[in-house]
Write an enzyme that holds these catalytic residues in place. Sequence first.
Site, PDB file in Angstrom:
ATOM      1  N   GLU A 191       0.820  -1.208   0.000  1.00  0.00           N
ATOM      2  CA  GLU A 191       0.000   0.000   0.000  1.00  0.00           C
ATOM      3  C   GLU A 191       0.854   1.258   0.000  1.00  0.00           C
ATOM      4  O   GLU A 191       0.534   2.241  -0.675  1.00  0.00           O
ATOM      5  CB  GLU A 191      -0.945  -0.001   1.210  1.00  0.00           C
ATOM      6  CG  GLU A 191      -1.954  -1.123   1.229  1.00  0.00           C
ATOM      7  CD  GLU A 191      -3.052  -0.976   0.174  1.00  0.00           C
ATOM      8  OE1 GLU A 191      -3.046   0.051  -0.548  1.00  0.00           O
ATOM      9  OE2 GLU A 191      -3.889  -1.883   0.056  1.00  0.00           O
ATOM     10  N   ASP A 226      -4.395  -9.743  -8.603  1.00  0.00           N
ATOM     11  CA  ASP A 226      -4.794  -8.818  -9.669  1.00  0.00           C
ATOM     12  C   ASP A 226      -3.668  -7.991 -10.277  1.00  0.00           C
ATOM     13  O   ASP A 226      -3.345  -8.114 -11.463  1.00  0.00           O
ATOM     14  CB  ASP A 226      -5.920  -7.914  -9.169  1.00  0.00           C
ATOM     15  CG  ASP A 226      -5.642  -7.280  -7.803  1.00  0.00           C
ATOM     16  OD1 ASP A 226      -4.544  -7.510  -7.248  1.00  0.00           O
ATOM     17  OD2 ASP A 226      -6.510  -6.546  -7.297  1.00  0.00           O
ATOM     18  N   GLU A 230     -18.451  -6.309  -2.529  1.00  0.00           N
ATOM     19  CA  GLU A 230     -17.080  -6.812  -2.433  1.00  0.00           C
ATOM     20  C   GLU A 230     -16.950  -8.230  -2.988  1.00  0.00           C
ATOM     21  O   GLU A 230     -15.909  -8.598  -3.496  1.00  0.00           O
ATOM     22  CB  GLU A 230     -16.609  -6.779  -0.983  1.00  0.00           C
ATOM     23  CG  GLU A 230     -16.129  -5.423  -0.502  1.00  0.00           C
ATOM     24  CD  GLU A 230     -14.834  -4.990  -1.161  1.00  0.00           C
ATOM     25  OE1 GLU A 230     -13.765  -5.053  -0.518  1.00  0.00           O
ATOM     26  OE2 GLU A 230     -14.872  -4.588  -2.337  1.00  0.00           O
ATOM     27  N   GLU A 284     -12.260   0.360  -9.599  1.00  0.00           N
ATOM     28  CA  GLU A 284     -11.837  -0.526 -10.688  1.00  0.00           C
ATOM     29  C   GLU A 284     -12.836  -0.591 -11.835  1.00  0.00           C
ATOM     30  O   GLU A 284     -12.449  -0.656 -13.010  1.00  0.00           O
ATOM     31  CB  GLU A 284     -11.549  -1.929 -10.154  1.00  0.00           C
ATOM     32  CG  GLU A 284     -10.254  -2.077  -9.380  1.00  0.00           C
ATOM     33  CD  GLU A 284     -10.348  -1.539  -7.966  1.00  0.00           C
ATOM     34  OE1 GLU A 284      -9.302  -1.341  -7.325  1.00  0.00           O
ATOM     35  OE2 GLU A 284     -11.490  -1.299  -7.493  1.00  0.00           O
ATOM     36  N   THR A 291      -1.280   1.109 -10.869  1.00  0.00           N
ATOM     37  CA  THR A 291      -2.499   0.473 -10.360  1.00  0.00           C
ATOM     38  C   THR A 291      -3.299   1.415  -9.471  1.00  0.00           C
ATOM     39  O   THR A 291      -4.486   1.207  -9.243  1.00  0.00           O
ATOM     40  CB  THR A 291      -2.158  -0.820  -9.595  1.00  0.00           C
ATOM     41  OG1 THR A 291      -3.346  -1.592  -9.414  1.00  0.00           O
ATOM     42  CG2 THR A 291      -1.522  -0.524  -8.245  1.00  0.00           C
TER      43      THR A 291
END
EC number: 3.2.1.113
Length: 915
Positions: free
Chosen positions: A147, A294, A388, A406, A492
């Site tokens: 993160e 991902d 989710e 996304e 991302t």
Amino acid sequence: MSAAGGGRGCGSPVPQRAPWSLVAATAAFCLVSATSVWTAGAAPMSREEKQKLGNQVLEMFDHAYGNYMEHAYPADELMPLTCRGRVRGQEPSRGDVDDALGKFSLTLIDSLDTLVVLNKTKEFEEAVRKVLRDVNLDNDVVVSVFETNIRVLGGLLGGHSLAIMLKEKGEYMQWYNDELLQMAKQLGYKLLPAFNTTSGLPYPRINLKFGIRKPEARTGTETDTCTACAGTLILEFAALSRFTGATIFEEYARKALDFLWEKRQRSSNLVGVTINIHTGDWVRKDSGVGAGIDSYYEYLLKAYVLLGDDSFLERFNTHYDAIMRYISQPPLLLDVHIHKPMLNARTWMDALLAFFPGLQVLKGDIRPAIETHEMLYQVIKKHNFLPEAFTTDFRVHWAQHPLRPEFAESTYFLYKATGDPYYLEVGKTLIENLNKYARVPCGFAAMKDVRTGSHEDRMDSFFLAEMFKYLYLLFADKEDIIFDIEDYIFTTEAHLLPLWLSTTNQNISKKNTTSEYTELDDSNFDWTCPNTQILFPNDPLYAQSIREPLKNVVDKSCPRGIIRVREESFRSGAKPPLRARDFMATNPEHLEILKKMGAASSIDAEDGLRFMQEMIELSSQQQKEQQLPPRAVQIVSHPFFGRVVLTAGPAQFGLDLSKHKETRGFVASSKPYNGCSELTNPEAVMGKIALIQRGQCMFAEKARNIQNAGAIGGIVIDDNEGSSSDTAPLFQMAGDGKDTDDIQIPMLFLFSKEGSIILDAIREYEEVEVLLSDKAKDRDPDLETEELPSSENDSQNQSAEQIVSSSQEVGLVDQESPEESSPNSHPESSSPADTDIAAGVSPSEQNSNPTENHETTSLDGECTDLDNQLQEQSETEEDSNPNVSWGKKGQPIDAILADWNEDIEAFEMMEKDEL
């Protein structure tokens, strides 16, 4: 992603060692050229409407960013329900979610390049000055390496990239002298100790001040990390190396990627979800394109685009071929086992896979991108947001939605690739839903439960970093942006890195390990970008023709099983496999089938694994269905007007709000506050909803006392100060073991944090009216309109009129795994005198609402049970693991169960897995 504009025609091959200018130009030209093809299908959107929607996005960003700066800065994130900042250590722990917080003004750094994209250059210059003046990167706090890399390091690099661009233009940032880059370099060196492992995979966490392993660090004992956590570093680290000339960052990131590539499952070419950072053994052996994996795939392809290294493209193509062979079951993307890729590992999909259609656009594989995107859009139209996780028959599995971007990202890229105005309408829907259901006075609040519209006191930094960027770019024309977006690639986290980095400081030693371990099929590596005739074969309605069959896939389809059915078995007249829901222990035929599972062939083994998975899920579902659905407390008086919806626990006694009309009334505190004796202020609670504190007597006794005083309802507020539904699972209020039919009023439970919102409102406004219901109701827009100031922006008026949900119900919030919920935060006995009986609801039991079954459209007579229909997968593969033989005959049942044990444990772990 975005790449540089102009260059070679889309049908022209790119040489394998082409200069980056050709590689980037070709990739961009393919995306840009495709937009000119679409001239029909959805009705075109006028320039005026696009500008109006773009302006609405700007106003929404101002609302979110302005409230963060006013109420939260310099804290990491805004808590939009309580209008204050979230500071690590000052709020109850949310588990791993808090690892993104490092006391470094996360939201401000994450928003830097968004300000420039939205043409807010003055605000950007001011924000950069604040970062340089106020942000400290030397805090004694343990943060997530992943993160911190994508949000903070990426945010600093994106800010630096656009700062030097603005400086070159000559109007803004003339004082700038690479200060953000120096901060990024400082942070990069702070992250490097995490790579001190034998494998080169980084530890998942690091202490910004003390690093790894030191006693003061409080970290460094972890053994596992997720694939995405270790494989989503190359863009930021390589950019840092290219910007500064310090090659060590790119070298470490490449080494981690090399190790992951070497550890892929060789026969399936898939990777697992989590891996041991010391041994390289896969810990979680399921594989998909969502949570945990991902961005590993995303960064392989984008590393090729940014760095021009062919090995990254080869690896991506190898993985992509495996994804489309095993995981892709259009329009679904379903996790499989890396050793048994023909066997699905889950009956649900997570929201993070919504990025994948956008990645497929970059790959040039448009058809499956359109299919999956349309399926996701249908889910959104049903629930207003993407939950989710949701099942293969499109029911909610995990109900939260933390305002993830996304889907907006994929919408933007599909519009860029097709030019189809349909995707502008999709973006318009996203804007309307955000304003109608997520907007609150102090920003935008995450959804606790998409089925009910309840809020969570959370606005993650990625919402400002990504959502508004993609939505604005979706409606913007080239002249609306002050720089050429095609000169940059998106990370991302949607941070912008310039493509010219590919030719800067290329002194990195590159180890191509791709061809060492696999024979590559040349046909799998197209060095050409698909031209528009291939993407849209002379048919401007091509994308529409793909979407059309999926229009009713969510609401008007029968629930179906996800395990691939063997077509040839049914053609030969064989019986369908035994399903868990049909199993009867008293049926000898069923027992015989069970004994044969796994003992005859790989086909029987697959049936056995599916049966065990279904049994586990069936048992879990039965436990969930024993729980009462959640309830809502909605503040409807001025100035809230229904904007704030609080999560409330139900009672096993009293008026059932799901069967009767909601209860509406003003609130009043009971005296005594604990409600454990006859009330001394009956005139105050007569005809009102009484507020009572938890503790010292049974819930039912409290209910009887306020009912006798004339209250029309009751709200029990937890006496454990600081308790919150953000960190503790809700529970039902149980009766006292006696007959409770005499209790005729509704009773709801609020944790301390949610209860304090009502108490604070009483102190400020005196008269506070609430609605107790099973589902939050529409507000009275006329009343709110009278209170709201006029606005120059029509869209802002509409947003204000529709703040938060007009159709909200409070749901169970903590549907995460136990790791995200502090075990000590559930106040089951807040004091020795507290004898309330609470029917506990564990996090794993909160994954679905029993009422959600009513959401699934019944089509009896219109379609047959798809469990008994053929599915289009006709081949069955033998297990690729040479150490396991599924072909033995006469295998005893104990041996079968032993063989199943590993998969059963995996299923159970997946059930607890967090996003």
